[in-house]
Design an enzyme around this catalytic site. Structure first.
Site, PDB file in Angstrom:
ATOM      1  NE  ARG A  62       0.849  -1.966  15.913  1.00  0.00           N
ATOM      2  CZ  ARG A  62       0.163  -0.895  16.326  1.00  0.00           C
ATOM      3  NH1 ARG A  62      -0.909  -1.028  17.058  1.00  0.00           N
ATOM      4  NH2 ARG A  62       0.549   0.315  15.969  1.00  0.00           N
ATOM      5  CG  ASP A  70       0.544  -3.576  -1.403  1.00  0.00           C
ATOM      6  OD1 ASP A  70       0.014  -3.943  -2.448  1.00  0.00           O
ATOM      7  OD2 ASP A  70       0.311  -2.482  -0.859  1.00  0.00           O
TER       8      ASP A  70
HETATM    9  P1  5GP Z   1       4.616  -3.066   0.947  1.00  0.00           P
HETATM   10  O1  5GP Z   1       5.862  -2.414   1.455  1.00  0.00           O
HETATM   11  O2  5GP Z   1       4.841  -4.433   0.354  1.00  0.00           O
HETATM   12  O3  5GP Z   1       3.827  -2.170   0.031  1.00  0.00           O
HETATM   13  O4  5GP Z   1       3.681  -3.158   2.182  1.00  0.00           O
HETATM   14  C1  5GP Z   1       3.530  -4.236   2.941  1.00  0.00           C
HETATM   15  C2  5GP Z   1       2.747  -3.832   4.170  1.00  0.00           C
HETATM   16  O5  5GP Z   1       1.673  -2.931   3.843  1.00  0.00           O
HETATM   17  C3  5GP Z   1       2.092  -5.044   4.763  1.00  0.00           C
HETATM   18  O6  5GP Z   1       2.947  -5.690   5.669  1.00  0.00           O
HETATM   19  C4  5GP Z   1       0.867  -4.449   5.393  1.00  0.00           C
HETATM   20  O7  5GP Z   1       1.199  -4.001   6.686  1.00  0.00           O
HETATM   21  C5  5GP Z   1       0.512  -3.271   4.536  1.00  0.00           C
HETATM   22  N1  5GP Z   1      -0.536  -3.632   3.559  1.00  0.00           N
HETATM   23  C6  5GP Z   1      -0.410  -3.799   2.227  1.00  0.00           C
HETATM   24  N2  5GP Z   1      -1.568  -4.145   1.663  1.00  0.00           N
HETATM   25  C7  5GP Z   1      -2.464  -4.213   2.669  1.00  0.00           C
HETATM   26  C8  5GP Z   1      -3.861  -4.539   2.728  1.00  0.00           C
HETATM   27  O8  5GP Z   1      -4.545  -4.855   1.740  1.00  0.00           O
HETATM   28  N3  5GP Z   1      -4.430  -4.498   3.965  1.00  0.00           N
HETATM   29  C9  5GP Z   1      -3.740  -4.178   5.098  1.00  0.00           C
HETATM   30  N4  5GP Z   1      -4.414  -4.151   6.239  1.00  0.00           N
HETATM   31  N5  5GP Z   1      -2.432  -3.867   5.079  1.00  0.00           N
HETATM   32  C10 5GP Z   1      -1.800  -3.900   3.875  1.00  0.00           C
END
Ligand code: 5GP
Ligand code: MG
Length: 181
Positions: A43, A107
């Protein structure tokens, strides 16, 4: 206890300015490519997607189709794990289309890496990644976005679509979650 920090990390005005710049950049690059099929990750990217696509439209870029994917990764609440599941897939064939994936934040890269692999296997004409935020210091997978709004340090951020336990998505700015004793 976790609370919302009083000052924004990125203000509403800064976001608006940057989203407009990003749309300009995208519109220039796709001018001779053709219509874009936007695929947004729900979302967290819903606010960014709505603003970016309307800005693209103002720039004269045709958005042929907008679809949504819901991916979930099982792990701790504020961290994604390598185990990424597609909970909701796109409803149409993406082969031969110019796909632009839109997400809130890159991230660890686990989610986007998995998604890129999945979508590339369906033979789009092209595949590009657009994210509002990038936390390069936390990357676990070798992946970069083609369009990045803001690079940020390793903070947990909320607002403009991003949540903390489903809260704060409605904030018009990007804020920080702080831990208080
Ligand atoms: P990744 O697979 O790249 O670690 O995660 C990406 C997802 O993690 C993003 O689409 C998001 O939903 C969540 N996410 C990563 N960092 C943050 C953050 O600082 N705040 C929030 N609210 N969600 C995050
Ligand atoms: Mg997300």
């Amino acid at each position: 206890m976790f609370t919302l920090a009083p000052n924004p990390l990125i203000t509403e005005k800064e976001i608006k300015k940057r989203v407009t710049q990003m749309a300009e950049e995208i519109a220039v690059e796709y001018e001779n490519v053709g219509p874009v099929m936007a695929i947004a990750l729900l979302r967290g990217s819903y606010v960014f997607t709505a603003d970016l696509l309307r800005e693209l439209s103002r720039q004269g870029q045709t958005v042929q189709e907008i679809d949504f994917i819901i991916a979930s990764s099982y792990g701790a609440a504020t961290e994604s794990s390598g185990n990424v599941q597609i909970v909701r897939d796109v409803g149409s064939d993406i082969s031969g289309k110019h796909v632009l994936i839109i997400d809130d934040i890159l991230d660890s890269g686990n989610t986007m890496h998995r998604l890129q692999e999945l979508l590339l296997s369906r033979k789009p004409a092209s595949l590009k990644i657009c994210v509002l935020l990038d936390k390069p210091s936390r990357r676990e997978k070798k992946i970069e976005a083609d369009y990045i709004g803001f690079k940020i340090d390793d903070h947990f951020v909320v607002g403009y679509g991003l949540d903390f336990d489903q809260r704060f998505r409605e904030l018009p700015y990007i804020g920080l979650i702080e831990e208080r004793a």
